[in-house]
Write a protein that holds these residues in place. Structure first.
Motif, PDB file in Angstrom:
ATOM      1  N   VAL A 155      63.287  92.080  15.224  1.00  0.00           N
ATOM      2  CA  VAL A 155      64.200  91.839  16.340  1.00  0.00           C
ATOM      3  C   VAL A 155      64.247  93.052  17.261  1.00  0.00           C
ATOM      4  CG1 VAL A 155      66.535  91.213  17.006  1.00  0.00           C
ATOM      5  CG2 VAL A 155      65.565  90.304  14.885  1.00  0.00           C
ATOM      6  N   GLU A 156      64.416  94.228  16.676  1.00  0.00           N
ATOM      7  CA  GLU A 156      64.456  95.464  17.463  1.00  0.00           C
ATOM      8  C   GLU A 156      63.151  95.657  18.234  1.00  0.00           C
ATOM      9  OE1 GLU A 156      64.676 100.312  16.696  1.00  0.00           O
ATOM     10  OE2 GLU A 156      65.236  98.905  15.106  1.00  0.00           O
ATOM     11  N   GLU A 157      62.037  95.414  17.567  1.00  0.00           N
ATOM     12  CA  GLU A 157      60.739  95.593  18.209  1.00  0.00           C
ATOM     13  C   GLU A 157      60.526  94.552  19.303  1.00  0.00           C
ATOM     14  OE1 GLU A 157      58.847  98.023  17.948  1.00  0.00           O
ATOM     15  OE2 GLU A 157      56.968  97.380  18.888  1.00  0.00           O
ATOM     16  N   GLY A 158      60.929  93.309  19.027  1.00  0.00           N
ATOM     17  CA  GLY A 158      60.783  92.252  20.016  1.00  0.00           C
ATOM     18  C   GLY A 158      61.594  92.529  21.270  1.00  0.00           C
ATOM     19  N   VAL A 159      62.821  92.986  21.097  1.00  0.00           N
ATOM     20  CA  VAL A 159      63.684  93.309  22.235  1.00  0.00           C
ATOM     21  C   VAL A 159      63.099  94.465  23.032  1.00  0.00           C
ATOM     22  CG1 VAL A 159      65.935  94.257  22.886  1.00  0.00           C
ATOM     23  CG2 VAL A 159      65.793  92.407  21.206  1.00  0.00           C
ATOM     24  N   ARG A 160      62.608  95.468  22.320  1.00  0.00           N
ATOM     25  CA  ARG A 160      62.011  96.631  23.003  1.00  0.00           C
ATOM     26  C   ARG A 160      60.824  96.226  23.846  1.00  0.00           C
ATOM     27  NH1 ARG A 160      58.008 100.186  22.657  1.00  0.00           N
ATOM     28  NH2 ARG A 160      57.036  99.178  20.854  1.00  0.00           N
ATOM     29  N   MET A 161      59.967  95.385  23.293  1.00  0.00           N
ATOM     30  CA  MET A 161      58.773  94.957  24.017  1.00  0.00           C
ATOM     31  C   MET A 161      59.126  94.079  25.213  1.00  0.00           C
ATOM     32  SD  MET A 161      55.951  96.135  22.512  1.00  0.00           S
ATOM     33  CE  MET A 161      54.609  94.947  22.672  1.00  0.00           C
ATOM     34  N   PHE A 162      60.082  93.181  25.022  1.00  0.00           N
ATOM     35  CA  PHE A 162      60.440  92.241  26.077  1.00  0.00           C
ATOM     36  C   PHE A 162      61.123  92.945  27.240  1.00  0.00           C
ATOM     37  CE2 PHE A 162      60.566  87.945  27.380  1.00  0.00           C
ATOM     38  CZ  PHE A 162      61.782  87.652  27.967  1.00  0.00           C
ATOM     39  N   SER A 163      61.817  94.044  26.951  1.00  0.00           N
ATOM     40  CA  SER A 163      62.564  94.768  27.983  1.00  0.00           C
ATOM     41  C   SER A 163      61.797  95.934  28.572  1.00  0.00           C
ATOM     42  CB  SER A 163      63.896  95.270  27.408  1.00  0.00           C
ATOM     43  OG  SER A 163      64.697  94.185  26.982  1.00  0.00           O
ATOM     44  N   GLU A 201      51.398  94.289  21.115  1.00  0.00           N
ATOM     45  CA  GLU A 201      52.071  93.002  21.271  1.00  0.00           C
ATOM     46  C   GLU A 201      52.231  92.272  19.943  1.00  0.00           C
ATOM     47  OE1 GLU A 201      50.024  90.081  23.631  1.00  0.00           O
ATOM     48  OE2 GLU A 201      51.906  89.190  24.267  1.00  0.00           O
ATOM     49  N   MET A 202      51.213  92.312  19.105  1.00  0.00           N
ATOM     50  CA  MET A 202      51.227  91.515  17.885  1.00  0.00           C
ATOM     51  C   MET A 202      52.061  92.130  16.778  1.00  0.00           C
ATOM     52  SD  MET A 202      49.756  88.922  18.946  1.00  0.00           S
ATOM     53  CE  MET A 202      49.952  88.007  17.414  1.00  0.00           C
ATOM     54  N   TYR A 203      52.401  93.414  16.879  1.00  0.00           N
ATOM     55  CA  TYR A 203      53.183  94.065  15.833  1.00  0.00           C
ATOM     56  C   TYR A 203      54.514  93.357  15.615  1.00  0.00           C
ATOM     57  CZ  TYR A 203      55.854  97.692  13.384  1.00  0.00           C
ATOM     58  OH  TYR A 203      56.642  98.375  12.488  1.00  0.00           O
ATOM     59  N   GLN A 204      55.188  93.002  16.718  1.00  0.00           N
ATOM     60  CA  GLN A 204      56.484  92.333  16.608  1.00  0.00           C
ATOM     61  C   GLN A 204      56.359  90.989  15.878  1.00  0.00           C
ATOM     62  OE1 GLN A 204      57.813  91.025  20.639  1.00  0.00           O
ATOM     63  NE2 GLN A 204      55.719  91.535  21.263  1.00  0.00           N
ATOM     64  N   TYR A 205      55.246  90.290  16.108  1.00  0.00           N
ATOM     65  CA  TYR A 205      55.060  88.985  15.481  1.00  0.00           C
ATOM     66  C   TYR A 205      54.645  89.123  14.022  1.00  0.00           C
ATOM     67  CZ  TYR A 205      55.372  87.622  20.325  1.00  0.00           C
ATOM     68  OH  TYR A 205      55.814  87.463  21.606  1.00  0.00           O
ATOM     69  N   ASP A 206      53.962  90.220  13.697  1.00  0.00           N
ATOM     70  CA  ASP A 206      53.654  90.490  12.293  1.00  0.00           C
ATOM     71  C   ASP A 206      54.941  90.741  11.513  1.00  0.00           C
ATOM     72  OD1 ASP A 206      50.603  92.394  12.970  1.00  0.00           O
ATOM     73  OD2 ASP A 206      50.923  90.244  12.660  1.00  0.00           O
ATOM     74  N   LEU A 207      55.857  91.501  12.111  1.00  0.00           N
ATOM     75  CA  LEU A 207      57.151  91.752  11.466  1.00  0.00           C
ATOM     76  C   LEU A 207      57.931  90.459  11.306  1.00  0.00           C
ATOM     77  CD1 LEU A 207      58.247  95.005  13.350  1.00  0.00           C
ATOM     78  CD2 LEU A 207      57.456  94.841  10.991  1.00  0.00           C
ATOM     79  N   LEU A 208      57.921  89.629  12.348  1.00  0.00           N
ATOM     80  CA  LEU A 208      58.615  88.335  12.297  1.00  0.00           C
ATOM     81  C   LEU A 208      58.059  87.470  11.174  1.00  0.00           C
ATOM     82  CD1 LEU A 208      59.527  86.067  15.301  1.00  0.00           C
ATOM     83  CD2 LEU A 208      58.288  85.118  13.363  1.00  0.00           C
ATOM     84  N   ARG A 209      56.749  87.400  11.096  1.00  0.00           N
ATOM     85  CA  ARG A 209      56.107  86.564  10.079  1.00  0.00           C
ATOM     86  C   ARG A 209      56.512  86.983   8.670  1.00  0.00           C
ATOM     87  NH1 ARG A 209      51.387  87.514  11.431  1.00  0.00           N
ATOM     88  NH2 ARG A 209      50.723  88.916   9.770  1.00  0.00           N
ATOM     89  N   MET A 210      56.738  88.279   8.477  1.00  0.00           N
ATOM     90  CA  MET A 210      57.125  88.789   7.166  1.00  0.00           C
ATOM     91  C   MET A 210      58.634  88.727   6.933  1.00  0.00           C
ATOM     92  SD  MET A 210      54.544  92.067   6.721  1.00  0.00           S
ATOM     93  CE  MET A 210      55.053  92.841   8.268  1.00  0.00           C
ATOM     94  N   GLY A 211      59.397  88.307   7.958  1.00  0.00           N
ATOM     95  CA  GLY A 211      60.845  88.249   7.819  1.00  0.00           C
ATOM     96  C   GLY A 211      61.495  89.613   7.849  1.00  0.00           C
ATOM     97  N   ASP A 212      60.823  90.589   8.428  1.00  0.00           N
ATOM     98  CA  ASP A 212      61.341  91.957   8.487  1.00  0.00           C
ATOM     99  C   ASP A 212      62.353  92.064   9.630  1.00  0.00           C
ATOM    100  OD1 ASP A 212      59.768  95.183   8.114  1.00  0.00           O
ATOM    101  OD2 ASP A 212      61.763  94.731   8.884  1.00  0.00           O
ATOM    102  N   PRO A 213      63.617  92.471   9.344  1.00  0.00           N
ATOM    103  CA  PRO A 213      64.638  92.579  10.397  1.00  0.00           C
ATOM    104  C   PRO A 213      64.233  93.475  11.558  1.00  0.00           C
ATOM    105  CG  PRO A 213      65.633  92.750   8.221  1.00  0.00           C
ATOM    106  CD  PRO A 213      64.142  92.805   8.011  1.00  0.00           C
ATOM    107  N   ILE A 216      57.932  82.850  22.830  1.00  0.00           N
ATOM    108  CA  ILE A 216      58.347  81.898  21.796  1.00  0.00           C
ATOM    109  C   ILE A 216      57.164  81.090  21.289  1.00  0.00           C
ATOM    110  CG2 ILE A 216      58.958  79.918  23.249  1.00  0.00           C
ATOM    111  CD1 ILE A 216      61.499  79.648  21.454  1.00  0.00           C
ATOM    112  N   THR A 217      56.152  80.909  22.129  1.00  0.00           N
ATOM    113  CA  THR A 217      54.929  80.251  21.662  1.00  0.00           C
ATOM    114  C   THR A 217      54.277  81.076  20.559  1.00  0.00           C
ATOM    115  OG1 THR A 217      54.543  79.208  23.808  1.00  0.00           O
ATOM    116  CG2 THR A 217      52.649  79.417  22.341  1.00  0.00           C
ATOM    117  N   LEU A 218      54.166  82.384  20.779  1.00  0.00           N
ATOM    118  CA  LEU A 218      53.575  83.258  19.760  1.00  0.00           C
ATOM    119  C   LEU A 218      54.481  83.372  18.537  1.00  0.00           C
ATOM    120  CD1 LEU A 218      52.142  86.080  22.048  1.00  0.00           C
ATOM    121  CD2 LEU A 218      50.832  84.422  20.707  1.00  0.00           C
ATOM    122  N   ALA A 219      55.792  83.400  18.760  1.00  0.00           N
ATOM    123  CA  ALA A 219      56.731  83.492  17.633  1.00  0.00           C
ATOM    124  C   ALA A 219      56.633  82.263  16.742  1.00  0.00           C
ATOM    125  CB  ALA A 219      58.158  83.653  18.156  1.00  0.00           C
ATOM    126  N   SER A 220      56.573  81.088  17.341  1.00  0.00           N
ATOM    127  CA  SER A 220      56.496  79.865  16.539  1.00  0.00           C
ATOM    128  C   SER A 220      55.184  79.798  15.760  1.00  0.00           C
ATOM    129  CB  SER A 220      56.651  78.627  17.433  1.00  0.00           C
ATOM    130  OG  SER A 220      55.586  78.518  18.360  1.00  0.00           O
TER     131      SER A 220
END
Length: 250
Positions: free
Chosen positions: A45-53, A30-42, A76-80
């Protein structure tokens, strides 16, 4: 009275998950997608969509649409919080979250919620990628940036900011411009313009109301400054960028 959560209910849910081979994502997954987000790694988005779906995000309502809306709020709570941990201004991160949740609340299908989730993840990731990682602000400048963000509805004077952090006006002005690349007045104006654009896009406040909220001397002053800074009149900006599905207002 039965408690909402108790050990017996937890054990029964664990039993059902074992019998159906169902489980939640692991914390690491779960946290991998947010680690990528925090680093600004494009790739976030792909990982977040995969996890959410996937079929493992969680079951918290028997109604599919309500289930995905609840999951959206959790995501979005975790993303923010991840964005804040990566250096985003906390108030900005929370405001982005609030605006997306307001939009999510109007949606009528699971596919719309999934699309908004992808947009949300892309927005946070882009914001994080744009952050100047090399910029390290001093404590006085950080305190004043926070003050500005929370007092855009008031008149903010450079001498008052300097007094807030115990510096003389001249030294503070030089320090602020050196670290942010903008004069104090230009920085304040840029933040007011950001706030004005958000209100024009996501609210039905009149132009006079926005001018008053953001401490402009008059509606005409606000319109003149907005046009000089953005190239649009408030009316043309709202007509072009107002969120689909909402009514525009004068």
């Amino acid at each position: 009275m039965d408690k909402t959560v108790n050990e017996k209910k937890l054990q029964y849910m664990e039993y059902l998950h074992r019998e159906t081979a169902d489980r939640h994502h692991t914390h690491t997954e779960e946290m991998y997608q947010y680690d990528l987000l925090r680093m600004g790694d494009p790739k976030a988005v792909e990982e977040g969509v995969r996890m959410f779906s996937s079929n493992l995000p969680g079951h918290i309502s028997d109604d599919p649409l309500r289930n995905y809306k609840y999951l959206f709020v959790a995501c979005i709570t975790l993303a923010s919080r991840s964005a804040i941990a990566g250096g985003m201004d906390a108030e900005r991160a929370y405001n982005i979250s609030d605006l997306y949740i307001l939009k999510m609340d109007t949606l009528q299908s699971v596919d719309e919620v999934k699309a908004l989730h992808a947009e949300m993840f892309a927005f946070y990731t882009k914001e994080m990628a744009a952050l100047d990682k090399a910029a390290v602000y001093s404590k006085p400048v950080i305190l004043c940036i926070d003050y500005i963000y929370n007092h855009l509805h008031e008149t903010i004077r450079t001498q008052d900011l300097a007094a807030q952090v115990g510096l003389n006006r001249s030294y503070f002005s030089t320090l602020f411009k050196k670290e942010t690349g903008q004069s104090v007045s230009a920085y304040i104006l840029s933040k007011r313009m950001e706030a004005a654009q958000n209100m024009l896009r996501f609210s039905e406040y009149s132009y006079a109301e926005i001018a008053a909220i953001l401490a402009f001397s008059s509606q005409s002053h606000f319109i003149r400054v907005f046009r000089s800074q953005t190239g649009y009149t408030p009316k043309s900006f709202r007509n072009r960028f107002f969120r689909a599905g909402q009514k525009t207002g004068q």
